[in-house]
Scaffold this motif. Sequence first.
Motif, PDB file in Angstrom:
ATOM      1  N   ILE A   1      -8.607  -2.717   9.018  1.00  0.00           N
ATOM      2  CA  ILE A   1      -7.920  -3.061  10.260  1.00  0.00           C
ATOM      3  C   ILE A   1      -8.606  -4.211  11.020  1.00  0.00           C
ATOM      4  O   ILE A   1      -7.935  -5.048  11.619  1.00  0.00           O
ATOM      5  CB  ILE A   1      -7.775  -1.786  11.129  1.00  0.00           C
TER       6      ILE A   1
ATOM      7  N   ALA B   1      -4.863  -6.912  -7.674  1.00  0.00           N
ATOM      8  CA  ALA B   1      -4.348  -5.606  -7.243  1.00  0.00           C
ATOM      9  C   ALA B   1      -3.841  -4.858  -8.482  1.00  0.00           C
ATOM     10  O   ALA B   1      -3.363  -5.479  -9.424  1.00  0.00           O
ATOM     11  CB  ALA B   1      -3.214  -5.799  -6.240  1.00  0.00           C
TER      12      ALA B   1
ATOM     13  N   ASN C   1      -9.777   4.669  -3.550  1.00  0.00           N
ATOM     14  CA  ASN C   1      -9.055   5.398  -2.496  1.00  0.00           C
ATOM     15  C   ASN C   1      -8.201   6.506  -3.114  1.00  0.00           C
ATOM     16  O   ASN C   1      -8.113   7.616  -2.581  1.00  0.00           O
ATOM     17  CB  ASN C   1      -8.126   4.463  -1.715  1.00  0.00           C
TER      18      ASN C   1
ATOM     19  N   MET D   1      -3.555   7.811   9.488  1.00  0.00           N
ATOM     20  CA  MET D   1      -4.384   7.801   8.271  1.00  0.00           C
ATOM     21  C   MET D   1      -5.381   8.969   8.308  1.00  0.00           C
ATOM     22  O   MET D   1      -5.677   9.573   7.284  1.00  0.00           O
ATOM     23  CB  MET D   1      -5.145   6.477   8.146  1.00  0.00           C
TER      24      MET D   1
ATOM     25  N   CYS E   1       0.839  -1.195   0.000  1.00  0.00           N
ATOM     26  CA  CYS E   1       0.000   0.000   0.000  1.00  0.00           C
ATOM     27  C   CYS E   1       0.877   1.249   0.000  1.00  0.00           C
ATOM     28  O   CYS E   1       1.593   1.502   0.975  1.00  0.00           O
ATOM     29  CB  CYS E   1      -0.884  -0.009   1.248  1.00  0.00           C
TER      30      CYS E   1
ATOM     31  N   ASN F   1      -5.504  -9.248   1.576  1.00  0.00           N
ATOM     32  CA  ASN F   1      -4.795  -9.201   0.301  1.00  0.00           C
ATOM     33  C   ASN F   1      -5.686  -9.893  -0.733  1.00  0.00           C
ATOM     34  O   ASN F   1      -5.909 -11.090  -0.670  1.00  0.00           O
ATOM     35  CB  ASN F   1      -3.461  -9.937   0.459  1.00  0.00           C
ATOM     36  N   CYS F   2      -6.208  -9.104  -1.635  1.00  0.00           N
ATOM     37  CA  CYS F   2      -7.188  -9.671  -2.569  1.00  0.00           C
ATOM     38  C   CYS F   2      -6.588  -9.836  -3.962  1.00  0.00           C
ATOM     39  O   CYS F   2      -5.550  -9.255  -4.265  1.00  0.00           O
ATOM     40  CB  CYS F   2      -8.427  -8.788  -2.609  1.00  0.00           C
TER      41      CYS F   2
ATOM     42  N   VAL G   1      -9.093  10.284  -2.151  1.00  0.00           N
ATOM     43  CA  VAL G   1      -8.155  10.941  -1.236  1.00  0.00           C
ATOM     44  C   VAL G   1      -7.194  11.879  -1.975  1.00  0.00           C
ATOM     45  O   VAL G   1      -6.875  12.957  -1.495  1.00  0.00           O
ATOM     46  CB  VAL G   1      -7.383   9.875  -0.423  1.00  0.00           C
ATOM     47  N   LEU G   2      -6.742  11.450  -3.159  1.00  0.00           N
ATOM     48  CA  LEU G   2      -5.751  12.276  -3.875  1.00  0.00           C
ATOM     49  C   LEU G   2      -6.367  13.116  -4.987  1.00  0.00           C
ATOM     50  O   LEU G   2      -5.688  13.972  -5.559  1.00  0.00           O
ATOM     51  CB  LEU G   2      -4.657  11.391  -4.497  1.00  0.00           C
TER      52      LEU G   2
ATOM     53  N   MET H   1      -1.567   3.705  13.466  1.00  0.00           N
ATOM     54  CA  MET H   1      -1.871   3.599  12.043  1.00  0.00           C
ATOM     55  C   MET H   1      -3.161   4.354  11.718  1.00  0.00           C
ATOM     56  O   MET H   1      -3.228   5.140  10.768  1.00  0.00           O
ATOM     57  CB  MET H   1      -2.039   2.114  11.682  1.00  0.00           C
TER      58      MET H   1
ATOM     59  N   PHE I   1       3.070   9.220  -6.126  1.00  0.00           N
ATOM     60  CA  PHE I   1       2.544   8.452  -4.998  1.00  0.00           C
ATOM     61  C   PHE I   1       3.022   6.994  -5.056  1.00  0.00           C
ATOM     62  O   PHE I   1       3.350   6.401  -4.034  1.00  0.00           O
ATOM     63  CB  PHE I   1       1.016   8.513  -5.024  1.00  0.00           C
TER      64      PHE I   1
ATOM     65  N   PHE J   1       0.162  -7.591   6.223  1.00  0.00           N
ATOM     66  CA  PHE J   1      -1.054  -7.392   5.427  1.00  0.00           C
ATOM     67  C   PHE J   1      -1.043  -8.248   4.159  1.00  0.00           C
ATOM     68  O   PHE J   1      -2.060  -8.399   3.503  1.00  0.00           O
ATOM     69  CB  PHE J   1      -1.180  -5.918   5.003  1.00  0.00           C
ATOM     70  N   MET J   2       0.135  -8.751   3.796  1.00  0.00           N
ATOM     71  CA  MET J   2       0.237  -9.491   2.530  1.00  0.00           C
ATOM     72  C   MET J   2       0.647 -10.940   2.732  1.00  0.00           C
ATOM     73  O   MET J   2       0.915 -11.640   1.774  1.00  0.00           O
ATOM     74  CB  MET J   2       1.300  -8.822   1.637  1.00  0.00           C
TER      75      MET J   2
ATOM     76  N   LEU K   1       0.382   3.419   3.211  1.00  0.00           N
ATOM     77  CA  LEU K   1       1.026   2.945   4.448  1.00  0.00           C
ATOM     78  C   LEU K   1       2.534   3.193   4.383  1.00  0.00           C
ATOM     79  O   LEU K   1       3.138   3.651   5.358  1.00  0.00           O
ATOM     80  CB  LEU K   1       0.769   1.448   4.640  1.00  0.00           C
TER      81      LEU K   1
END
Length: 238
Positions: free
Chosen positions: A74, A106, A177, A59, A31, A102-103, A181-182, A55, A201, A92-93, A34
């Motif tokens: 989370i 990606a 996201n 965020m 990510c 982790n799907c 966010v951006l 965390m 990014f 997370f992975m 993160l």
Amino acid sequence: MKKALEFDAKQHYYEPHHNDGKNGTYKCASCPALNNLAYRGFIPRTGRSVTYQNMAQSMRDVFNFGDDNIMIVIVPALALQPGAATLDLDQFMDDKAQHSINCPAAPTRLEKNIGNNIDIDMTLFNQLLSFSKNGETFSLEDLAEHHHLRHNQSRAEGPHWQFGNSNATCALAQYTNLVGVLGRNGEYGLQTLYVEDVKRFYLLEYLPLAYERRELPYYSVESTVLNDRMTHHIGFQF
Ligand code: HEM
């Protein structure tokens, strides 16, 4: 709507790291958000022993990511490490997190059964950039078309492939996201995602030069609307 992010640049200087692997010093996530927090010391720079509170608060402070969106990622992490107060970013992975955090599909990371699912894959990243129709910005529809390709690539690559609604939500949220966010003012209003921002990014895992923080948190009701628009564009429904 959006305001410049103020922080102490001496304390939060930028120092990027690579994931060092199992017994190394530095742990990274797949990510960019993160990793960005770790490279600037909003969470431990090593990416290790990060508390959930730290965390979540970072965020909020840096991205104004809404609490319900924070919890969506989370809570499964907490469930996978019951009783643990902290986690390392690469958890997370790891194997435990497959299909819950982790799907598949990606945007720029390989599937775990194919190879490195933490570091950016430059072929996939260039493929993502090529989906901007004007070379300057991404519309949600551009991103939906890229997701569609990643979905089909992932299906072709995975012998035990599965892709239910929660996987779809997870895969789509990785794009939305970015937009939520951006995104900054442009042809699609505040939902305009600039190619130059995506490059910075992803490649530096640094905030875009023109970054401003949302004044309203990015709650899941907004991400659901964006995810839904993407699915409709490619003829899929949750
Ligand atoms: C507590 C908050 C967050 C957590 C725990 C988190 C965690 C993760 C995880 C585990 C992944 C990998 C998912 C997968 O490969 O299937 C991921 C991917 C991603 N995240 Fe986050 N994330 C958070 C917030 C954000 C925010 C605020 C942004 C945007 C500013 C963001 C942008 C992304 C992107 C773009 C990817 C896709 C990377 C790729 O191209 O493969 N994340 N995140």
